[in-house]
Design an enzyme around this catalytic site. Sequence first.
Site, PDB file in Angstrom:
ATOM      1  CB  CYS A   1      -0.931   0.011   1.198  1.00 41.10           C
ATOM      2  SG  CYS A   1      -1.845  -1.514   1.381  1.00 41.10           S
TER       3      CYS A   1
ATOM      4  CG  HIS B   1      -3.327   3.098   2.401  1.00 38.57           C
ATOM      5  ND1 HIS B   1      -3.883   2.710   1.192  1.00 38.57           N
ATOM      6  CD2 HIS B   1      -3.328   1.987   3.184  1.00 38.57           C
ATOM      7  CE1 HIS B   1      -4.184   1.431   1.250  1.00 38.57           C
ATOM      8  NE2 HIS B   1      -3.863   0.970   2.450  1.00 38.57           N
TER       9      HIS B   1
ATOM     10  CG  ASN C   1      -7.033  -1.153   1.724  1.00 38.68           C
ATOM     11  OD1 ASN C   1      -6.259  -1.002   0.784  1.00 38.68           O
ATOM     12  ND2 ASN C   1      -6.615  -1.310   2.967  1.00 38.68           N
TER      13      ASN C   1
HETATM   14  O1  UT7 Z   1      -4.047  -1.563   3.572  1.00 31.69           O
HETATM   15  C1  UT7 Z   1      -3.390  -2.648   4.117  1.00 31.69           C
HETATM   16  C2  UT7 Z   1      -3.379  -2.543   5.557  1.00 31.69           C
HETATM   17  N1  UT7 Z   1      -4.562  -3.156   6.113  1.00 31.69           N
HETATM   18  C3  UT7 Z   1      -5.297  -2.514   7.027  1.00 31.69           C
HETATM   19  O2  UT7 Z   1      -5.083  -1.373   7.346  1.00 31.69           O
HETATM   20  C4  UT7 Z   1      -6.362  -3.319   7.724  1.00 31.69           C
HETATM   21  C5  UT7 Z   1      -6.413  -2.972   9.179  1.00 31.69           C
HETATM   22  N2  UT7 Z   1      -7.409  -3.804   9.890  1.00 31.69           N
HETATM   23  C6  UT7 Z   1      -8.723  -3.584   9.777  1.00 31.69           C
HETATM   24  O3  UT7 Z   1      -9.172  -2.716   9.073  1.00 31.69           O
HETATM   25  C7  UT7 Z   1      -9.616  -4.421  10.644  1.00 31.69           C
HETATM   26  O4  UT7 Z   1      -8.829  -5.319  11.407  1.00 31.69           O
HETATM   27  C8  UT7 Z   1     -10.670  -5.268   9.844  1.00 31.69           C
HETATM   28  C9  UT7 Z   1     -11.743  -4.343   9.285  1.00 31.69           C
HETATM   29  C10 UT7 Z   1     -10.021  -6.031   8.733  1.00 31.69           C
HETATM   30  C11 UT7 Z   1     -11.363  -6.244  10.795  1.00 31.69           C
HETATM   31  O5  UT7 Z   1     -11.947  -5.528  11.873  1.00 31.69           O
HETATM   32  P1  UT7 Z   1     -11.681  -5.955  13.387  1.00 31.69           P
HETATM   33  O6  UT7 Z   1     -12.414  -5.025  14.231  1.00 31.69           O
HETATM   34  O7  UT7 Z   1     -10.197  -6.037  13.585  1.00 31.69           O
HETATM   35  O8  UT7 Z   1     -12.351  -7.380  13.436  1.00 31.69           O
HETATM   36  P2  UT7 Z   1     -11.787  -8.751  13.977  1.00 31.69           P
HETATM   37  O9  UT7 Z   1     -11.116  -9.481  12.861  1.00 31.69           O
HETATM   38  O10 UT7 Z   1     -11.032  -8.540  15.252  1.00 31.69           O
HETATM   39  O11 UT7 Z   1     -13.130  -9.504  14.325  1.00 31.69           O
HETATM   40  C12 UT7 Z   1     -14.033  -9.011  15.356  1.00 31.69           C
HETATM   41  C13 UT7 Z   1     -15.283  -9.866  15.352  1.00 31.69           C
HETATM   42  C14 UT7 Z   1     -14.998 -11.363  15.400  1.00 31.69           C
HETATM   43  O12 UT7 Z   1     -16.050 -11.946  16.117  1.00 31.69           O
HETATM   44  P3  UT7 Z   1     -15.875 -12.367  17.673  1.00 31.69           P
HETATM   45  O13 UT7 Z   1     -14.720 -13.327  17.692  1.00 31.69           O
HETATM   46  O14 UT7 Z   1     -15.570 -11.086  18.390  1.00 31.69           O
HETATM   47  O15 UT7 Z   1     -17.185 -12.961  18.010  1.00 31.69           O
HETATM   48  C15 UT7 Z   1     -15.093 -11.797  13.967  1.00 31.69           C
HETATM   49  O16 UT7 Z   1     -15.439 -13.146  13.818  1.00 31.69           O
HETATM   50  O17 UT7 Z   1     -16.025  -9.650  14.132  1.00 31.69           O
HETATM   51  C16 UT7 Z   1     -16.178 -10.894  13.428  1.00 31.69           C
HETATM   52  N3  UT7 Z   1     -16.058 -10.628  12.013  1.00 31.69           N
HETATM   53  C17 UT7 Z   1     -17.102 -10.336  11.220  1.00 31.69           C
HETATM   54  N4  UT7 Z   1     -18.398 -10.231  11.459  1.00 31.69           N
HETATM   55  C18 UT7 Z   1     -19.203  -9.918  10.446  1.00 31.69           C
HETATM   56  C19 UT7 Z   1     -14.908 -10.606  11.278  1.00 31.69           C
HETATM   57  N5  UT7 Z   1     -15.205 -10.284  10.014  1.00 31.69           N
HETATM   58  C20 UT7 Z   1     -16.548 -10.137   9.959  1.00 31.69           C
HETATM   59  C21 UT7 Z   1     -17.428  -9.798   8.916  1.00 31.69           C
HETATM   60  N6  UT7 Z   1     -18.736  -9.693   9.192  1.00 31.69           N
HETATM   61  N7  UT7 Z   1     -16.996  -9.552   7.655  1.00 31.69           N
END
Ligand code: UT7
Length: 332
Positions: A118, A259, A289
Amino acid sequence: MLKQRGVQILGTGHHAPEQRLTNHDLTKFMDTNDEWIRQRTGIDERRICDPTKGENTTWLGTKAVENAMADAGIEASEIDLLLFATVTGEMTCPATACRVADNIGAQGCAAFDILAACSGFLYALNIASDMIRAGTYDTVVVVGCDVMTRIMDYTNRGVSILFGDCGGAAVLRATDDLSKGKIIGSMHADGSSWADLFIPVSPLDCPPGQPKDSTRMLSLQMNGREVYKFAVKTFAETISHTLEQVGLATEEVDMFICHQSNARALETMRKKFDIPDEKLPINIDRYGNCSGGSVPSLFDQVRRAGGCKDGDLVMFVAFGGGLTWASMLWRM
Ligand code: UT7
């Protein structure tokens, strides 16, 4: 003695595929929902390439360059160097830059790819600007372009909801106006955290403790939480450090082109530095993204809407796989 030169942005362009993938579309084949995606990422929809129509990184990058050349009013024969930042080139050899140069009819110019995920467009902009200032080249085309859908595993809902496809480009040229161009720029990498964001080619590439599952090959693996923490820390430190180095205050910057990693991370920055909405534009809501394509496509959209005008001070910031990060303070 080396003649001093400024660097001017003659033109910009971007291209996004027509096909849209909305949050609602994702709910048809994935356990997710519109509210979760909007709240966590700020994304409504993304643009996605249709590979059956030949829509790939080379195609998207070529379109972006053609649009930038039209905006700049230059012919392919005027290009000395084409830098192409991508993680989704079709092949490792030849460089995507070579095929794009061929597509636009730029025979004989230097052309190579830059792999900084990125941060790629800002790595390219730093290198291009320095090569022009050094007198090596007069006219350089800089591209950031990724077809992230090609490396997406849509069974991995925590990653795949975030990404889309887009490419952007800028045409840079030497000018006698020394006020124009890079004021200060930076490029960094911390390879010790590479395993937070990677695309394994073979099971041997997976780090200890992670499954060496063949279904993960050639798809983006991301530790979202760790990358998110890195993003917020890097955005803040990079903006503060860049401004400190040149003794400028946040309010003296006319536009922040950042970004488009996650709208939540950008909102945190907006609040921390008290940046007005109009100075911190986003396109992640409509594009997702797009890795290396995010910064140049947003830059082009802002320019075409009348922003980043002649004389404006623009701060660019990006971070991504590597882990890498880069910045640029640029006088238009
Ligand atoms: O450009 C390259 C660099 N990349 C980035 O900057 C990405 C940075 N990271 C992020 O933007 C975030 O980590 C994400 C948007 C990718 C994910 O968000 P998060 O708040 O970190 O979610 P998580 O993976 O920690 O998951 C939280 C909860 C989990 O459920 P439990 O275990 O708390 O019950 C996941 O299973 O949300 C659940 N979950 C979803 N639920 C509905 C994960 N993905 C989804 C989904 N829909 N798509």
